[in-house]
Design an enzyme around this catalytic site. Structure first.
Site, PDB file in Angstrom:
ATOM      1  N   SER A   1       0.801  -1.220   0.000  1.00  0.00           N
ATOM      2  CA  SER A   1       0.000   0.000   0.000  1.00  0.00           C
ATOM      3  C   SER A   1       0.834   1.272   0.000  1.00  0.00           C
ATOM      4  CB  SER A   1      -0.947   0.004   1.201  1.00  0.00           C
ATOM      5  OG  SER A   1      -0.232  -0.154   2.408  1.00  0.00           O
TER       6      SER A   1
ATOM      7  N   GLY B   1      -2.095  -4.346   1.142  1.00  0.00           N
ATOM      8  CA  GLY B   1      -2.235  -5.582   1.896  1.00  0.00           C
ATOM      9  C   GLY B   1      -1.317  -6.703   1.457  1.00  0.00           C
TER      10      GLY B   1
ATOM     11  N   ASN C   1       3.753  -5.942   5.549  1.00  0.00           N
ATOM     12  CA  ASN C   1       2.583  -6.734   5.931  1.00  0.00           C
ATOM     13  C   ASN C   1       2.972  -8.094   6.514  1.00  0.00           C
ATOM     14  OD1 ASN C   1       0.319  -4.996   5.247  1.00  0.00           O
ATOM     15  ND2 ASN C   1       1.053  -5.182   3.149  1.00  0.00           N
TER      16      ASN C   1
ATOM     17  N   ASP D   1      -3.488   6.554  10.919  1.00  0.00           N
ATOM     18  CA  ASP D   1      -3.328   5.152  11.332  1.00  0.00           C
ATOM     19  C   ASP D   1      -1.951   4.870  11.908  1.00  0.00           C
ATOM     20  OD1 ASP D   1      -1.663   5.073   9.099  1.00  0.00           O
ATOM     21  OD2 ASP D   1      -2.982   3.779   7.921  1.00  0.00           O
TER      22      ASP D   1
ATOM     23  N   HIS E   1       0.871   4.336   7.648  1.00  0.00           N
ATOM     24  CA  HIS E   1       1.166   4.792   6.291  1.00  0.00           C
ATOM     25  C   HIS E   1       1.705   6.223   6.294  1.00  0.00           C
ATOM     26  CE1 HIS E   1      -1.796   1.544   5.701  1.00  0.00           C
ATOM     27  NE2 HIS E   1      -1.078   1.293   4.620  1.00  0.00           N
TER      28      HIS E   1
END
Length: 224
Positions: A49, A86, A114, A195, A198
């Site tokens: 991502s 993801g 991830n 979050d 990111h």
């Protein structure tokens, strides 16, 4: 990094909506390579991502900003994003042959975040990245391998084993290592989205500016 809303257009969606409609919806950087011949060599970022530009407008995404940073260095090229939100290293290994087009000169491998979030065994992550690097060498593509740093909170042993993957594989495959993708961004909340995972637009600018000289050098080696 982890996300449940993939931002990349899948092959299935293109088939479902029709090839013509699908191509019309694609960003310019994903159009056929012939349309970009004047832009110089192609760099492809195989990633998750962070490459896909989660939470950001397309203009602020890493592929666009890396291309701009390279142009500032006097290195015209096309940076093509091959990021799926993801994706783990296993996902990247599974799709790399169709995600990385044959006209690519340099591949930036941006995968592993991830794996950390999902607690993937570092041995499995290493094997997946080993497969990716082996396949890229078979395809005669130069590589910049972006390292990742696991947070110590998940366990010192896990973090040690995970962090060692990237320098070990870079030496084994004789590819260029960019030791830490998030260097200069780290955990600074001013450079991250809410979050705390990111990077925001400012964070991406820092990543692109630091990564660009490494990619520029790799492009010069690819042209030699």
């Amino acid at each position: 990094m982890a996300d449940t809303r993939p931002l990349c257009i899948s092959r299935r969606s293109l088939l479902a909506t029709g090839v013509a409609a699908g191509l019309a919806a694609l960003p310019l950087s994903l159009l056929p390579a012939a349309a970009w011949a004047a832009h110089g060599p192609v760099v492809t970022i195989l990633g998750d991502s962070i490459t896909a530009g989660y939470g950001l407008p397309q203009a602020a995404s890493l592929p666009i900003q890396l291309q701009a940073a390279l142009e500032k260095l006097g290195v015209p090229c096309l940076v093509r994003g091959a990021g799926v939100s993801g994706d783990t290293t296993a996902n990247g290994a599974g799709r790399m042959d169709f995600s990385i087009r044959p006209d690519t000169k340099v591949v930036v491998v941006e995968l592993g975040g991830n794996d950390i979030l999902q607690g993937v065994d570092p041995k499995v992550t290493r094997a997946n990245l080993d497969h990716i690097l082996t396949r890229l060498k078979e395809r005669h593509m130069n590589v910049v391998l972006c390292g990742m740093r696991a947070p110590r909170e998940i366990g010192a042993g896990y973090a040690r084993d995970f962090d060692a993957i990237y320098p070990e594989l870079a030496r084994q495959h004789d590819v260029t290592l960019y030791p830490d993708l998030l260097a200069g961004v780290g955990r600074d909340p001013a450079l991250h989205q809410p979050d705390a995972i990111h990077p925001n637009a400012k964070g991406v600018l820092i990543i692109a500016a630091r990564l660009a000289p490494v990619v520029a050098k790799e492009l010069s080696l690819a042209a030699a």
